[in-house]
Design a protein around this motif. Sequence first.
Motif, mmCIF file in Angstrom:
data_model
loop_
_atom_site.group_PDB
_atom_site.id
_atom_site.type_symbol
_atom_site.label_atom_id
_atom_site.label_comp_id
_atom_site.label_asym_id
_atom_site.label_seq_id
_atom_site.Cartn_x
_atom_site.Cartn_y
_atom_site.Cartn_z
ATOM 1 N N VAL A 47 0.862 -1.185 0.000
ATOM 2 C CA VAL A 47 0.000 0.000 0.000
ATOM 3 C C VAL A 47 0.891 1.226 0.000
ATOM 4 N N SER A 48 0.279 2.381 -0.147
ATOM 5 C CA SER A 48 1.050 3.627 -0.171
ATOM 6 C C SER A 48 1.611 3.917 1.220
ATOM 7 N N SER A 49 2.598 4.795 1.251
ATOM 8 C CA SER A 49 3.233 5.142 2.529
ATOM 9 C C SER A 49 2.246 5.810 3.477
ATOM 10 N N GLY A 50 1.338 6.622 2.939
ATOM 11 C CA GLY A 50 0.345 7.268 3.788
ATOM 12 C C GLY A 50 -0.599 6.262 4.425
ATOM 13 N N GLU A 51 -1.059 5.283 3.646
ATOM 14 C CA GLU A 51 -1.938 4.249 4.193
ATOM 15 C C GLU A 51 -1.215 3.378 5.214
ATOM 16 N N MET A 52 0.066 3.101 4.934
ATOM 17 C CA MET A 52 0.837 2.301 5.890
ATOM 18 C C MET A 52 1.029 3.049 7.208
ATOM 19 N N LEU A 53 1.271 4.358 7.134
ATOM 20 C CA LEU A 53 1.415 5.159 8.349
ATOM 21 C C LEU A 53 0.113 5.168 9.145
ATOM 22 N N ALA A 54 -1.000 5.269 8.451
ATOM 23 C CA ALA A 54 -2.295 5.253 9.137
ATOM 24 C C ALA A 54 -2.529 3.900 9.828
ATOM 25 N N GLU A 55 -2.152 2.813 9.174
ATOM 26 C CA GLU A 55 -2.298 1.499 9.790
ATOM 27 C C GLU A 55 -1.408 1.366 11.016
ATOM 28 N N TRP A 56 -0.184 1.906 10.952
ATOM 29 C CA TRP A 56 0.716 1.860 12.103
ATOM 30 C C TRP A 56 0.132 2.623 13.281
ATOM 31 N N LEU A 57 -0.470 3.759 13.018
ATOM 32 C CA LEU A 57 -1.086 4.546 14.091
ATOM 33 C C LEU A 57 -2.254 3.777 14.720
ATOM 34 N N VAL A 58 -3.032 3.101 13.886
ATOM 35 C CA VAL A 58 -4.144 2.295 14.407
ATOM 36 C C VAL A 58 -3.618 1.187 15.310
ATOM 37 N N MET A 59 -2.575 0.501 14.870
ATOM 38 C CA MET A 59 -1.999 -0.576 15.683
ATOM 39 C C MET A 59 -1.419 -0.051 16.982
ATOM 40 N N LEU A 60 -0.793 1.116 16.924
ATOM 41 C CA LEU A 60 -0.207 1.697 18.127
ATOM 42 C C LEU A 60 -1.280 2.085 19.135
ATOM 43 N N VAL A 61 -2.360 2.670 18.662
ATOM 44 C CA VAL A 61 -3.448 3.069 19.560
ATOM 45 C C VAL A 61 -4.129 1.852 20.176
ATOM 46 N N SER A 62 -4.226 0.770 19.418
ATOM 47 C CA SER A 62 -4.915 -0.432 19.906
ATOM 48 C C SER A 62 -4.033 -1.309 20.779
ATOM 49 N N LEU A 66 -13.097 3.601 13.935
ATOM 50 C CA LEU A 66 -13.289 4.835 14.684
ATOM 51 C C LEU A 66 -12.531 5.998 14.053
ATOM 52 N N PHE A 67 -11.320 5.728 13.561
ATOM 53 C CA PHE A 67 -10.499 6.771 12.944
ATOM 54 C C PHE A 67 -10.660 6.817 11.426
ATOM 55 N N GLU A 68 -11.597 6.039 10.906
ATOM 56 C CA GLU A 68 -11.921 6.039 9.473
ATOM 57 C C GLU A 68 -10.706 5.704 8.612
ATOM 58 N N VAL A 69 -9.983 4.656 9.013
ATOM 59 C CA VAL A 69 -8.842 4.168 8.232
ATOM 60 C C VAL A 69 -9.342 3.020 7.351
ATOM 61 N N SER A 70 -9.634 3.334 6.126
ATOM 62 C CA SER A 70 -10.242 2.350 5.219
ATOM 63 C C SER A 70 -9.227 1.417 4.583
ATOM 64 N N SER A 71 -7.930 1.716 4.718
ATOM 65 C CA SER A 71 -6.921 0.875 4.070
ATOM 66 C C SER A 71 -6.715 -0.455 4.785
ATOM 67 N N LEU A 72 -7.206 -0.559 6.020
ATOM 68 C CA LEU A 72 -7.064 -1.805 6.764
ATOM 69 C C LEU A 72 -8.125 -2.793 6.263
#
Length: 340
Positions: free
Chosen positions: A87-102, A148-154
């Motif tokens: 995936v793109s770097s932006g989508e990967m960063l968003a996924e990392w943030l989701v994993m970190l928060v969870s 919750l954070f509307e990260v659709s790339s996951l």
Amino acid sequence: LDEVSIRPVSDGYSEVNPSELSKAGNLRGNTSAKHLRSVASYGHRGVEVRGSIDSSMIRRRLMLADVAAIVVGLVLAVVVQAVWRPVSSGEMLAEWLVMLVSLPLWVVVARTNHLYTARANERVADELRHVAAASLMGVVAVVAVAFLFEVSSLSRWMAVVIFCSVLSVWFVSRQVVRAIFVKLRRDGRLTRPILVVGTDDYASDLVERVHARPDLGYSVVGFIGTDDPDESHGVALLGDVDRIEEVALALGVNGVMISLYSVEGSVVNDLTRRLTNGGLHVALASCLRDIDIDRVRVQQLDGQALLYIEPRLRTGWRRTAMRVFDLTVACFGLMVTVPI
């Protein structure tokens, strides 16, 4: 996790005359903590109670190990995604943030699934089931945070990868921890001192079996009863049932094994209530041997605990499967050993 540390005073079993053990273990004249410790020093491997290990420290370290395993599993999932479905770097960063928060939610689901309760994970199969349930709930938490954070790339594919990766790494790390605990217990560095109620041959046999399994982490400090034990196995008689709480408190004991053959039923019931109300762990040793515990169920019959043993099924598909397995192994062994 609620362990007590025992320091070996001498190597091997103590060579002590049984009459000396009986004489030293007589508490009618002296019930001081110092006397109890001196009596217990005659016992198995000459152990000396140092005091309880801080269970919260062990639990914190185990939690840190679990968090590290979860993080490694999440990193592995990201690597798999980068190789198979990048995936793109932006989508990967968003996924990392989701994993970190969870991440804190993973610890919560681990506690919910009894991963920090030692008795709930005695067998590898039980621990695997709890790790799998915690991994599934953790993935649900990740998906909920992403929603919750509307990260659709996951995607759903990524959720499956996270589950498989975390489950694999987490279970392997748990087996490493299990091996470390077993080694510490065998070395006598992480054991739980216990008392055995009963002095007849059944109680003596129970002590012998405990000595034969150091990996369980039990160390018998002494017998509790009125008569001298039939076979002491290097363990002293420390007093009668009426003073068991006093003995346990003086020696820092937090567990008691009761031989049901050695004590009357009414005494067992009253003693179990007393000990559990005092915060002690109680194990009742029955006469059942060589029966798979998966077939044993505890039922209640008019307020009385009843052990139900499931019948062993030797018909139907189980018999056919066993026959196929036997033939397959036999044919394979014949092919390997036949001369060329």
